[in-house]
Design an enzyme around this catalytic site. Structure first.
Site, PDB file in Angstrom:
ATOM      1  N   ASN A  47      -5.766  37.676  81.281  1.00  0.00           N
ATOM      2  CA  ASN A  47      -5.260  38.557  82.331  1.00  0.00           C
ATOM      3  C   ASN A  47      -4.771  39.889  81.776  1.00  0.00           C
ATOM      4  O   ASN A  47      -4.777  40.905  82.463  1.00  0.00           O
ATOM      5  CB  ASN A  47      -4.125  37.863  83.078  1.00  0.00           C
ATOM      6  CG  ASN A  47      -4.622  36.741  83.952  1.00  0.00           C
ATOM      7  OD1 ASN A  47      -5.259  36.975  84.967  1.00  0.00           O
ATOM      8  ND2 ASN A  47      -4.363  35.506  83.555  1.00  0.00           N
ATOM      9  N   SER A  53      -7.016  36.137  91.056  1.00  0.00           N
ATOM     10  CA  SER A  53      -7.885  36.916  90.180  1.00  0.00           C
ATOM     11  C   SER A  53      -9.079  37.569  90.846  1.00  0.00           C
ATOM     12  O   SER A  53      -9.795  38.321  90.198  1.00  0.00           O
ATOM     13  CB  SER A  53      -8.348  36.053  89.018  1.00  0.00           C
ATOM     14  OG  SER A  53      -7.271  35.865  88.135  1.00  0.00           O
ATOM     15  N   TYR A  76     -11.146  34.596  78.337  1.00  0.00           N
ATOM     16  CA  TYR A  76     -10.453  35.117  79.513  1.00  0.00           C
ATOM     17  C   TYR A  76      -8.998  35.462  79.198  1.00  0.00           C
ATOM     18  O   TYR A  76      -8.273  34.660  78.634  1.00  0.00           O
ATOM     19  CB  TYR A  76     -10.512  34.054  80.598  1.00  0.00           C
ATOM     20  CG  TYR A  76     -10.229  34.533  81.987  1.00  0.00           C
ATOM     21  CD1 TYR A  76     -11.253  34.912  82.837  1.00  0.00           C
ATOM     22  CD2 TYR A  76      -8.927  34.575  82.448  1.00  0.00           C
ATOM     23  CE1 TYR A  76     -10.983  35.334  84.126  1.00  0.00           C
ATOM     24  CE2 TYR A  76      -8.656  34.993  83.728  1.00  0.00           C
ATOM     25  CZ  TYR A  76      -9.687  35.366  84.571  1.00  0.00           C
ATOM     26  OH  TYR A  76      -9.406  35.781  85.842  1.00  0.00           O
ATOM     27  N   GLY A 133      -9.969  32.993  92.282  1.00  0.00           N
ATOM     28  CA  GLY A 133      -8.647  33.254  91.748  1.00  0.00           C
ATOM     29  C   GLY A 133      -7.600  32.289  92.241  1.00  0.00           C
ATOM     30  O   GLY A 133      -7.775  31.606  93.252  1.00  0.00           O
TER      31      GLY A 133
END
Length: 391
Positions: free
Chosen positions: A206, A108, A204, A346
């Site tokens: 993605n 990430s 959060y 990440g």
């Protein structure tokens, strides 16, 4: 690529649903779960007389004793002097050494690169942060409580959109061979209900960054990887950082092998070669600790963004009650010795990276070759970062 405890990311890849752990959701779960670690205990008077062991090396050695196959770090001081470290072995089967400053999958941290490209386009007047997603991707974002006509670009970059996470549906095994188109990832996410109304809170996902990457491609008419390379890697001379091409499961340069562990005592499984397309704009990049330090240093120094856009990037919202804050693809975390550092962190199956830079020019990045399977392991990595900044 995601978070845990309070339905936030745990790293930027891991969330659990129905007992199944997805590779991407798992990582997401970790990024936010690791926050502060205690400062190293001061040396005693008797110990001060002897040469002091290097606290960063000691920290990496401890990570290996606790089960990490390998640990690597790069630490730069205010004058830019850099020291690299390794511990463990680069290949459990052969016992090969860990390549110094070897390449790893940075998960990430990719989000910060994506956010920089978006904000450069904002500075060029080609994207507006408060424009709705539908302005650039008309009709694409429609789901159960999800509507691109109500979500802004800023909310994507800051994880305040409420768009659900796709990573919970993608396992480590899925990532070995399966190629995912970015729109496949969006479709997977939209099978679930919205997490909350846009702007209501922080959560959060993605999916936010996959959509941000699609906006970059729509606005520029070019692949995200090409724009990222031209605008960031070439500009800064990041020679060891790249966006793997479709179908490329390998890591180009010397690297430690990456492993997956289901629990602290489980046998590590080799996951070095995977198809990283499930990460895409949220987590596909490969880099080194030193390149990440150069990137975050240049970003905070104003070498990648105009002052107005960098200020927007550093405008944050709280990450739950962790004491950390999230801006536009950039996080601030507290240090045990006072102050904060800016970075992201990440995970992608096989690797975890943590670190960032301080406003006074210190830079630290630490990588390990498996995603820690428990909270103690996660805090251990974060403690090494804190130690490197605070020693």
């Amino acid at each position: 690529m995601h978070e845990q405890t309070w339905r936030g990311p745990r790293s930027v890849e891991r969330r659990r649903r129905g007992g199944r752990r997805g590779a991407i959701a798992a990582a997401a779960a970790m990024t936010i779960a690791l926050m502060t670690a205690g400062a190293p205990a001061p040396a005693s008077a008797s110990a001060a007389a002897a040469p002091r062991p290097d606290s960063v090396q000691q920290g990496l050695n401890a990570l290996v004793r606790d089960g990490q196959p390998a640990a690597l770090a790069s630490v730069a001081d205010r004058e830019g002097r850099t020291r690299t470290y390794t511990a463990g072995v680069g290949d459990l089967a052969t016992g090969a050494k860990v390549p110094r400053d070897g390449q790893v999958r940075i998960g990430s941290n990719t989000k910060t690169f994506t956010a920089v490209v978006v904000l450069q386009l904002v500075g060029e007047g080609r994207i507006a942060l408060d424009a709705k997603v539908d302005t650039y991707l008309p009709g694409l974002v429609r789901g159960k409580g999800v509507d691109g006509r109500r979500i802004t670009v800023r909310q994507l970059l800051q994880h305040t959109s409420g768009i659900p996470e796709y990573g919970a549906h993608i396992s480590d095994e899925d990532m070995r061979d399966r190629y995912f188109e970015p729109r496949d990832l969006v479709d997977i996410a939209l099978e679930d209900e919205a997490e909350f109304a846009p702007g209501e809170k922080w959560g959060y996902s993605n999916t936010n960054y996959v959509l941000a990457g699609l906006i970059v491609q729509k606005v520029t008419g070019r692949p995200l990887a090409e724009e990222m390379d031209r605008r960031i890697m070439q500009r800064l001379g990041l020679r060891h950082t790249y966006f793997p091409a479709p179908g490329d499961k390998t890591i180009r340069e010397p690297h430690p092998k990456g492993y997956a562990r289901s629990s602290a005592g489980s046998t590590p499984r080799d996951f070095t070669e995977v198809d990283p397309s499930a990460g895409w704009a949220a987590g596909q990049l490969i880099s080194t600790n030193s390149d990440l330090n150069r990137f975050f240093t240049a970003l905070l120094d104003g070498r990648l963004l105009p002052a107005a856009q960098l200020a927007q990037m550093r405008t944050t919202v709280p990450v739950g009650d962790t004491g950390s804050h999230y801006g536009l693809g950039l996080m601030s975390r507290q240090l045990s010795c006072g102050g904060v550092y800016w970075g992201h962190g990440g995970d992608l199956v096989g690797y975890e990276t943590r670190g960032g830079v301080t406003d006074d020019g210190r830079a630290v990045n630490v990588a390990v070759t498996s995603i820690p399977p428990d909270e103690a392991g996660m805090k251990g990595v974060q403690k090494v970062v804190d130690t490197a900044f605070c020693r």
